[in-house]
Design an enzyme around this catalytic site. Structure first.
Site, PDB file in Angstrom:
ATOM      1  CB  SER A  13      43.206  16.344  17.011  1.00 30.74           C
ATOM      2  OG  SER A  13      42.210  16.290  16.021  1.00 30.74           O
ATOM      3  NE  ARG A  91      49.406   7.073   1.633  1.00 32.36           N
ATOM      4  CZ  ARG A  91      50.023   7.442   0.522  1.00 32.36           C
ATOM      5  NH1 ARG A  91      49.730   6.856  -0.622  1.00 32.36           N
ATOM      6  NH2 ARG A  91      50.952   8.359   0.549  1.00 32.36           N
ATOM      7  CG  HIS A 109      33.664  12.082   5.821  1.00 31.84           C
ATOM      8  ND1 HIS A 109      34.729  12.309   4.973  1.00 31.84           N
ATOM      9  CD2 HIS A 109      32.652  12.863   5.380  1.00 31.84           C
ATOM     10  CE1 HIS A 109      34.355  13.186   4.056  1.00 31.84           C
ATOM     11  NE2 HIS A 109      33.112  13.547   4.278  1.00 31.84           N
TER      12      HIS A 109
HETATM   13  C1  GRF Z   1      39.579  15.095  10.600  1.00 26.61           C
HETATM   14  O1  GRF Z   1      38.878  16.216  10.130  1.00 26.61           O
HETATM   15  C2  GRF Z   1      38.874  13.831  10.186  1.00 26.61           C
HETATM   16  O2  GRF Z   1      37.494  13.970  10.149  1.00 26.61           O
HETATM   17  C3  GRF Z   1      39.411  13.593   8.796  1.00 26.61           C
HETATM   18  O3  GRF Z   1      40.753  13.993   8.859  1.00 26.61           O
HETATM   19  C4  GRF Z   1      40.925  14.943   9.910  1.00 26.61           C
HETATM   20  C5  GRF Z   1      41.967  14.375  10.803  1.00 26.61           C
HETATM   21  O4  GRF Z   1      42.318  15.247  11.855  1.00 26.61           O
HETATM   22  N1  GRF Z   1      39.235  12.229   8.416  1.00 26.61           N
HETATM   23  P1  GRF Z   1      43.273  14.716  13.011  1.00 26.61           P
HETATM   24  O5  GRF Z   1      44.552  14.239  12.338  1.00 26.61           O
HETATM   25  O6  GRF Z   1      42.571  13.598  13.725  1.00 26.61           O
HETATM   26  O7  GRF Z   1      43.511  15.898  13.898  1.00 26.61           O
END
Ligand code: GRF
Length: 215
Positions: A13, A91, A109
């Site tokens: 997303s 990773r 994050h």
């Molecule tokens: C998000 O919560 C981001 O903060 C974390 O992993 C998740 C990824 O979500 N690093 P998406 O794949 O971008 O929907």
């Protein structure tokens, strides 16, 4: 025009929010290549829909973790990538990619770093009883969510929240600040000095958030 390479493991997303802001003309950048470490990452469907080149690279096809990141580096180099975006890439980035892109790898994050690094930042903040949480875009270094902070956004944690509703509130902001950080980078407005990121044209708007509010 800034050439981006994206690494993702899942639904993508955040990847989508970056695609949307590029397509709307807000960011002068082009996504050259998406690499996933999961064959069924939904991010791949998004790449297909927007005619973005993608590659599934299976870590098991490489003898070591470093070798995997050498492979990723080579693919990004071939595609002329200048900035690497970790959009839900599950990773730890290894030295070969860090060396090839010093202060040129960004991650999002779902917590206010340095609180709650690692997996499930939203759940960690919720379980801790934090009254304010949020999200952080930062440059990536060899540690776990430890690199220089670029932009953060805060949200209150309400007593009615569940982990799910808090995660959704944070995700909405992720979709705003991640593309914005890339835009600032593309416009040459980010300057890294040690672990401080200076931003040209920073204007303070709101100077506090209190949770619970004082009525
Ligand atoms: C998000 O919560 C981001 O903060 C974390 O992993 C998740 C990824 O979500 N690093 P998406 O794949 O971008 O929907």
């Amino acid at each position: 025009m800034l050439n981006l390479g994206v690494l993702a493991s899942g639904r993508g997303s955040n990847f989508q929010s970056i695609i949307d802001e590029i397509e709307s003309g807000k960011i002068r950048a082009s996504i050259k290549l998406l690499i996933t470490d999961k064959a069924d990452a939904f991010a791949i469907e998004r790449a297909k829909k927007h005619s973005i080149e993608y590659l599934y690279m299976n870590p098991r096809d490489f003898s070591t973790k470093d070798a995997y990141f050498v492979g990723i580096t080579e693919e990004f180099r071939k595609s002329g990538v200048e900035l690497v975006i970790l959009a839900g890439f599950m990773r730890i980035v290894r030295q070969p990619l860090l060396d090839a892109f010093p202060n040129r790898i960004m991650n999002i994050h779902p917590a206010l770093l340095p609180s709650f690094p690692g997996l499930h930042g939203q759940q960690q903040a919720f379980g801790y009883g934090a009254k304010i949480s949020g999200c952080t875009v930062h440059f990536v270094d060899a540690g776990m969510d430890t690199g220089p902070v670029i932009i953060q956004a805060a949200v209150p944690v309400s007593p009615d929240d569940t982990e799910e509703t808090l995660s959704q509130r944070i995700l909405k902001l992720e979709h705003r600040i991640f593309p914005h950080a890339i835009r600032l980078y593309a416009e040459g407005k980010l300057h890294v000095e040690g672990r401080i990121v200076r931003i040209d044209g920073y204007n303070l708007k709101d100077d506090f958030l209190i949770s619970p509010p004082i009525n």
